[in-house]
Design a protein around this motif. Structure first.
Motif, mmCIF file in Angstrom:
data_model
loop_
_atom_site.group_PDB
_atom_site.id
_atom_site.type_symbol
_atom_site.label_atom_id
_atom_site.label_comp_id
_atom_site.label_asym_id
_atom_site.label_seq_id
_atom_site.Cartn_x
_atom_site.Cartn_y
_atom_site.Cartn_z
ATOM 1 N N PHE A 153 -5.374 -6.475 -12.550
ATOM 2 C CA PHE A 153 -4.172 -6.951 -11.861
ATOM 3 C C PHE A 153 -3.553 -5.907 -10.941
ATOM 4 O O PHE A 153 -2.789 -6.257 -10.032
ATOM 5 N N GLU A 154 -3.854 -4.622 -11.173
ATOM 6 C CA GLU A 154 -3.289 -3.590 -10.300
ATOM 7 C C GLU A 154 -3.727 -3.780 -8.843
ATOM 8 O O GLU A 154 -3.003 -3.407 -7.923
ATOM 9 N N ILE A 155 -4.910 -4.375 -8.650
ATOM 10 C CA ILE A 155 -5.392 -4.657 -7.290
ATOM 11 C C ILE A 155 -4.492 -5.699 -6.630
ATOM 12 O O ILE A 155 -4.091 -5.564 -5.465
ATOM 13 N N ASP A 156 -4.167 -6.761 -7.364
ATOM 14 C CA ASP A 156 -3.256 -7.786 -6.835
ATOM 15 C C ASP A 156 -1.895 -7.180 -6.497
ATOM 16 O O ASP A 156 -1.284 -7.517 -5.473
ATOM 17 N N MET A 157 -1.403 -6.313 -7.369
ATOM 18 C CA MET A 157 -0.105 -5.685 -7.126
ATOM 19 C C MET A 157 -0.146 -4.847 -5.858
ATOM 20 O O MET A 157 0.775 -4.910 -5.023
ATOM 21 N N ALA A 158 -1.202 -4.052 -5.710
ATOM 22 C CA ALA A 158 -1.327 -3.194 -4.526
ATOM 23 C C ALA A 158 -1.357 -4.028 -3.257
ATOM 24 O O ALA A 158 -0.703 -3.687 -2.254
ATOM 25 N N ARG A 159 -2.106 -5.110 -3.266
ATOM 26 C CA ARG A 159 -2.169 -5.975 -2.082
ATOM 27 C C ARG A 159 -0.801 -6.576 -1.774
ATOM 28 O O ARG A 159 -0.399 -6.678 -0.611
ATOM 29 N N ILE A 175 -8.010 1.300 -5.920
ATOM 30 C CA ILE A 175 -6.799 1.777 -5.236
ATOM 31 C C ILE A 175 -6.541 3.255 -5.525
ATOM 32 O O ILE A 175 -5.556 3.813 -5.034
ATOM 33 N N GLY A 176 -7.389 3.883 -6.315
ATOM 34 C CA GLY A 176 -7.225 5.295 -6.620
ATOM 35 C C GLY A 176 -6.362 5.516 -7.846
ATOM 36 O O GLY A 176 -5.486 4.702 -8.160
ATOM 37 N N PRO A 177 -6.584 6.619 -8.564
ATOM 38 C CA PRO A 177 -5.869 6.872 -9.823
ATOM 39 C C PRO A 177 -4.355 6.977 -9.657
ATOM 40 O O PRO A 177 -3.602 6.557 -10.536
ATOM 41 N N GLU A 178 -3.890 7.543 -8.533
ATOM 42 C CA GLU A 178 -2.444 7.681 -8.349
ATOM 43 C C GLU A 178 -1.764 6.325 -8.236
ATOM 44 O O GLU A 178 -0.740 6.067 -8.885
ATOM 45 N N ASN A 179 -2.323 5.446 -7.416
ATOM 46 C CA ASN A 179 -1.725 4.116 -7.270
ATOM 47 C C ASN A 179 -1.959 3.254 -8.508
ATOM 48 O O ASN A 179 -1.148 2.373 -8.817
ATOM 49 N N GLU A 180 -3.076 3.487 -9.214
ATOM 50 C CA GLU A 180 -3.282 2.783 -10.485
ATOM 51 C C GLU A 180 -2.128 3.081 -11.442
ATOM 52 O O GLU A 180 -1.556 2.175 -12.061
ATOM 53 N N ALA A 181 -1.784 4.364 -11.569
ATOM 54 C CA ALA A 181 -0.695 4.766 -12.461
ATOM 55 C C ALA A 181 0.635 4.192 -11.985
ATOM 56 O O ALA A 181 1.457 3.752 -12.790
ATOM 57 N N ARG A 182 0.821 4.202 -10.677
ATOM 58 C CA ARG A 182 2.067 3.660 -10.117
ATOM 59 C C ARG A 182 2.187 2.171 -10.397
ATOM 60 O O ARG A 182 3.262 1.677 -10.768
ATOM 61 N N MET A 183 1.082 1.406 -10.241
ATOM 62 C CA MET A 183 1.128 -0.038 -10.501
ATOM 63 C C MET A 183 1.358 -0.324 -11.980
ATOM 64 O O MET A 183 2.097 -1.236 -12.335
ATOM 65 N N ASP A 184 0.727 0.468 -12.845
ATOM 66 C CA ASP A 184 0.934 0.272 -14.278
ATOM 67 C C ASP A 184 2.403 0.489 -14.657
ATOM 68 O O ASP A 184 2.965 -0.258 -15.472
ATOM 69 N N ALA A 185 3.021 1.498 -14.048
ATOM 70 C CA ALA A 185 4.435 1.757 -14.325
ATOM 71 C C ALA A 185 5.309 0.601 -13.827
ATOM 72 O O ALA A 185 6.227 0.154 -14.527
ATOM 73 N N LEU A 186 5.012 0.107 -12.626
ATOM 74 C CA LEU A 186 5.780 -1.018 -12.079
ATOM 75 C C LEU A 186 5.612 -2.269 -12.937
ATOM 76 O O LEU A 186 6.565 -3.028 -13.145
ATOM 77 N N HIS A 187 4.406 -2.468 -13.428
ATOM 78 C CA HIS A 187 4.168 -3.634 -14.293
ATOM 79 C C HIS A 187 5.045 -3.561 -15.538
ATOM 80 O O HIS A 187 5.643 -4.563 -15.944
ATOM 81 N N GLY A 188 5.130 -2.397 -16.148
ATOM 82 C CA GLY A 188 5.986 -2.246 -17.315
ATOM 83 C C GLY A 188 7.455 -2.460 -16.998
ATOM 84 O O GLY A 188 8.220 -2.963 -17.828
ATOM 85 N N GLU A 189 7.869 -2.106 -15.778
ATOM 86 C CA GLU A 189 9.268 -2.272 -15.372
ATOM 87 C C GLU A 189 9.660 -3.725 -15.153
ATOM 88 O O GLU A 189 10.851 -4.051 -15.094
ATOM 89 N N MET A 190 8.667 -4.617 -15.049
ATOM 90 C CA MET A 190 8.991 -6.023 -14.819
ATOM 91 C C MET A 190 9.758 -6.625 -15.988
ATOM 92 O O MET A 190 10.454 -7.633 -15.831
#
Length: 269
Positions: A153-159, A175-190
Motif C-alpha cells: 500500500f505504500e506505493i499507492d500512498m506515494a502515488r 519508492i526507496g527506504p526513506e519514503n517507505e518509512a515515511r509512508m508507514d508513519a503516515l499510515h499509522g497517523e491515519m
C-alpha cells in the motif's frame, strides 16, 4: 390521414413486445436498493457520530475503523450478526452522509476523546489527500488494500502524494527506504486523522442523499461536499442498473455499481 411508416410500426412493436416480456418477470428481479430517498440526519445522530471512536484494526496491514463510543470493538462486531441491527443501520447512514456531504480541512484539532494519550493532532494537506483515497469496507478502512489496488500500500500512498515511483532491477515498483518509512508513519497517523474527522468534520442536520446501496459500494471520504452534477450522474447510472437488473444477474451489475460509486465519491485534484 397519415399512416405510420413500417419502421415506426416495427419500433413500436418491438418496444411493446419488450415491455410485455418485462411485465412477465417477477418484480423482485430488479435490484432492491435500501436508500432511494434522502435520509433524515438529526442533531442527535450527529452527536452520536461525534462520540464514536477511531480504533486500530489488527488485520493484514492494519488500518483504522469506527466504533460507537459506548461499545467495544467486539460488541460492535457482534452487531453484524443481527439481521436488523439499528446500530449498524445508523452507522451506515451516518458514514455515507458524512463521506458525501461533510467538509474537513487541515488544521490542529483537539480531541474530546484522547487517542493513545494524545489530546490533539495536526491534520496536514497530505493527511487529507490520503484520507480521500482510502478504500472503505463498511465502518473500517480496507486492511489489505487501504489506499488503492496494491497490497504494497505504500506505493499507492506515494502515488497519491505525487512522490516518485521507480522500477527495481527485478521489475517491481519501489519508492526507496526513506519514503517507505515515511509512508508507514503516515499510515499509522491515519488513526488520529480519523478521530479528528469524527469529532470535527463539518456537518449539519437535514435530509441528505446517500448511495442507494449504502456502504456496499466502494466509498471514500471526500472532505468536500459532493456536487449536484455528480449526484445526478449517479442517479442516472443507478436507474440504468435497476433497468438492466430486470434481465441481468447481480454479478453482471457489480462493475457498473462500482463505477457509479467511484464516480460519485472521487475527488479531482
Amino acid at each position: 390521414m397519415t399512416t405510420p411508416t413500417l419502421a415506426r410500426l416495427t419500433r413500436r412493436s418491438l418496444l411493446g413486445a419488450g415491455l410485455a416480456c418485462l411485465a412477465l418477470r417477477p418484480a423482485s428481479a430488479a435490484p432492491e436498493w435500501r436508500h432511494i430517498d434522502p435520509v433524515a440526519i438529526t442533531a442527535e445522530d450527529i452527536a452520536w457520530f461525534r462520540a464514536c471512536r477511531a480504533v486500530w484494526i489488527d488485520c493484514e496491514s492494519g488500518a483504522p475503523g469506527i466504533v460507537p463510543g459506548d461499545m467495544t470493538l467486539e460488541d460492535y462486531a457482534a452487531e453484524f450478526d443481527k439481521p436488523r441491527s439499528t446500530i449498524i443501520a445508523r452507522m451506515e447512514r451516518l458514514v455515507c452522509t458524512f463521506f458525501l456531504h461533510a467538509r474537513f480541512t487541515p488544521g490542529t484539532y483537539a480531541f474530546r476523546q484522547p487517542v493513545e494519550g494524545g489530546a490533539s493532532f495536526t491534520v496536514t494537506p497530505n493527511h487529507i489527500r490520503l484520507l480521500q483515497t482510502t478504500n472503505w469496507r463498511g465502518n473500517m478502512i480496507d486492511c489489505k488494500r487501504p489506499y488503492g489496488d496494491y497490497v504494497h500500500f505504500e506505493i499507492d500512498m506515494a502515488r497519491a502524494l505525487g512522490l516518485p515511483v521507480f522500477l527495481s532491477p527485478e521489475g517491481y515498483d519501489e519508492i526507496g527506504p526513506e519514503n517507505e518509512a515515511r509512508m508507514d508513519a503516515l499510515h499509522g497517523e491515519m488513526l488520529f486523522v480519523l478521530q479528528a474527522y469524527l469529532e470535527h468534520a463539518e456537518m449539519r442536520p437535514g435530509d441528505w442523499f446517500i448511495p442507494y446501496d449504502g456502504w456496499e459500494g466502494i466509498v471514500m471520504p471526500r472532505c468536500a461536499p459532493v456536487g449536484a452534477d455528480q449526484v445526478a450522474r449517479y442517479k442516472a447510472a443507478m436507474a440504468a442498473i435497476t433497468f438492466r437488473g430486470m434481465w441481468e444477474t447481480p454479478y453482471d451489475l457489480v462493475v457498473p455499481r462500482i463505477h457509479a460509486s467511484v464516480a460519485l465519491f472521487a475527488v479531482k485534484g
